[in-house]
Write a protein that holds these residues in place. Structure first.
Motif, PDB file in Angstrom:
ATOM      1  N   GLY A  86       0.818  -1.211   0.000  1.00  0.00           N
ATOM      2  CA  GLY A  86       0.000   0.000   0.000  1.00  0.00           C
ATOM      3  C   GLY A  86       0.850   1.258   0.000  1.00  0.00           C
ATOM      4  N   LEU A 115       2.323   1.681  -3.467  1.00  0.00           N
ATOM      5  CA  LEU A 115       1.322   2.204  -4.406  1.00  0.00           C
ATOM      6  C   LEU A 115       1.141   3.707  -4.235  1.00  0.00           C
ATOM      7  CD1 LEU A 115      -1.575  -0.408  -4.521  1.00  0.00           C
ATOM      8  CD2 LEU A 115      -0.176   0.388  -6.422  1.00  0.00           C
ATOM      9  N   ARG A 116       1.005   4.151  -2.997  1.00  0.00           N
ATOM     10  CA  ARG A 116       0.830   5.580  -2.748  1.00  0.00           C
ATOM     11  C   ARG A 116       2.046   6.372  -3.233  1.00  0.00           C
ATOM     12  NH1 ARG A 116      -1.330   3.205   1.715  1.00  0.00           N
ATOM     13  NH2 ARG A 116       0.485   3.586   3.016  1.00  0.00           N
ATOM     14  N   ARG A 117       3.238   5.822  -3.028  1.00  0.00           N
ATOM     15  CA  ARG A 117       4.457   6.485  -3.476  1.00  0.00           C
ATOM     16  C   ARG A 117       4.502   6.594  -4.995  1.00  0.00           C
ATOM     17  NH1 ARG A 117       9.130   5.608  -5.520  1.00  0.00           N
ATOM     18  NH2 ARG A 117       8.845   3.387  -5.748  1.00  0.00           N
ATOM     19  N   VAL A 122       1.967   6.642  -7.173  1.00  0.00           N
ATOM     20  CA  VAL A 122       0.965   7.532  -7.777  1.00  0.00           C
ATOM     21  C   VAL A 122       1.107   8.982  -7.306  1.00  0.00           C
ATOM     22  CG1 VAL A 122      -0.692   5.682  -8.142  1.00  0.00           C
ATOM     23  CG2 VAL A 122      -0.838   7.025  -6.058  1.00  0.00           C
ATOM     24  N   ARG A 123       1.947   9.217  -6.303  1.00  0.00           N
ATOM     25  CA  ARG A 123       2.138  10.568  -5.790  1.00  0.00           C
ATOM     26  C   ARG A 123       2.536  11.517  -6.927  1.00  0.00           C
ATOM     27  NH1 ARG A 123       6.729  10.322  -2.310  1.00  0.00           N
ATOM     28  NH2 ARG A 123       5.512   8.800  -1.203  1.00  0.00           N
ATOM     29  N   GLU A 170      -9.903  -3.247  -0.301  1.00  0.00           N
ATOM     30  CA  GLU A 170      -8.599  -2.951  -0.901  1.00  0.00           C
ATOM     31  C   GLU A 170      -8.758  -2.458  -2.333  1.00  0.00           C
ATOM     32  OE1 GLU A 170      -6.043  -6.188   1.695  1.00  0.00           O
ATOM     33  OE2 GLU A 170      -6.994  -6.810  -0.185  1.00  0.00           O
ATOM     34  N   ALA A 185      -9.596   1.052  -2.154  1.00  0.00           N
ATOM     35  CA  ALA A 185      -8.409   1.835  -1.784  1.00  0.00           C
ATOM     36  C   ALA A 185      -7.510   2.070  -2.995  1.00  0.00           C
ATOM     37  CB  ALA A 185      -7.634   1.128  -0.678  1.00  0.00           C
ATOM     38  N   VAL A 186      -7.251   1.041  -3.805  1.00  0.00           N
ATOM     39  CA  VAL A 186      -6.359   1.233  -4.947  1.00  0.00           C
ATOM     40  C   VAL A 186      -6.983   2.161  -5.980  1.00  0.00           C
ATOM     41  CG1 VAL A 186      -5.124  -0.940  -4.613  1.00  0.00           C
ATOM     42  CG2 VAL A 186      -7.003  -0.863  -6.234  1.00  0.00           C
ATOM     43  N   GLU A 201      -8.951   4.659  -5.182  1.00  0.00           N
ATOM     44  CA  GLU A 201      -8.761   5.981  -4.573  1.00  0.00           C
ATOM     45  C   GLU A 201      -7.317   6.456  -4.702  1.00  0.00           C
ATOM     46  OE1 GLU A 201     -10.227   6.124  -0.570  1.00  0.00           O
ATOM     47  OE2 GLU A 201     -12.221   5.436  -1.186  1.00  0.00           O
ATOM     48  N   TYR A 202      -6.350   5.533  -4.632  1.00  0.00           N
ATOM     49  CA  TYR A 202      -4.942   5.910  -4.796  1.00  0.00           C
ATOM     50  C   TYR A 202      -4.690   6.458  -6.194  1.00  0.00           C
ATOM     51  CZ  TYR A 202      -3.833   2.990  -0.673  1.00  0.00           C
ATOM     52  OH  TYR A 202      -3.767   2.420   0.562  1.00  0.00           O
TER      53      TYR A 202
END
Length: 148
Positions: free
Chosen positions: A70, A73-75, A77-78, A95, A98-99, A101-102
């Motif tokens: 997780g 993934l956030r890193r 798409v940042r 999940e 969440a993905v 939303e990411y």
């Protein structure tokens, strides 16, 4: 996809054998330019100084979406500069939400991922705008719809 534009791609994941398999499949595609990324998941040093190579599309391999996956993934798409294709073995409905939303652009099941499906997902992700809906493997959504 002979008329498709060339897409730069990085491959991410904790398992070197899985990464090598995806790289092997994509390396021979004339519409793909692979950017080397030797580290499994981002480390604090490479990303902190901005020297990590970035492609148009990041293919991320994660058996399941645990805390480490997780965070990766956030890193990825940042900033919204690169689009992410997630190839996963296990994903619960929460999940999946969440993905999405990411900002992950496509989700594929590992057991259904073929070189052709992966290539299509990469090209779709490369063309997708940030506001486009996530492309989710049809059987993934069928799985959630059928559950009580």
């Amino acid at each position: 996809m002979p008329d498709a534009p060339r897409v730069t791609v990085t491959v991410h994941g904790p398992d070197p054998l899985s990464r090598a398999g995806v790289v092997r499949h994509l390396r021979h595609e004339p519409t793909i330019e692979l950017i080397d990324r030797p580290r499994p998941f981002g480390d604090a040093f490479g990303d902190a100084f901005g020297d990590e190579p970035r492609g148009t599309v990041a293919v991320m391999l994660a058996e399941r979406l645990d805390a480490r996956a997780g965070a990766e993934l956030r890193r990825l798409v940042r900033g919204g500069e690169q689009r992410v294709v997630l190839v996963t073995g296990e994903l619960r409905e929460t999940e999946l939400m969440a993905v999405v939303e990411y900002g992950v652009r496509a989700v594929l099941w590992q057991h259904r991922a073929t070189p052709r499906r992966l290539l299509r997902a990469v090209h779709r992700a490369a063309r997708a705008a940030r506001t486009d809906p996530c492309g989710v493997d049809q059987r993934l959504t069928e799985h959630f719809v059928q559950q009580p």
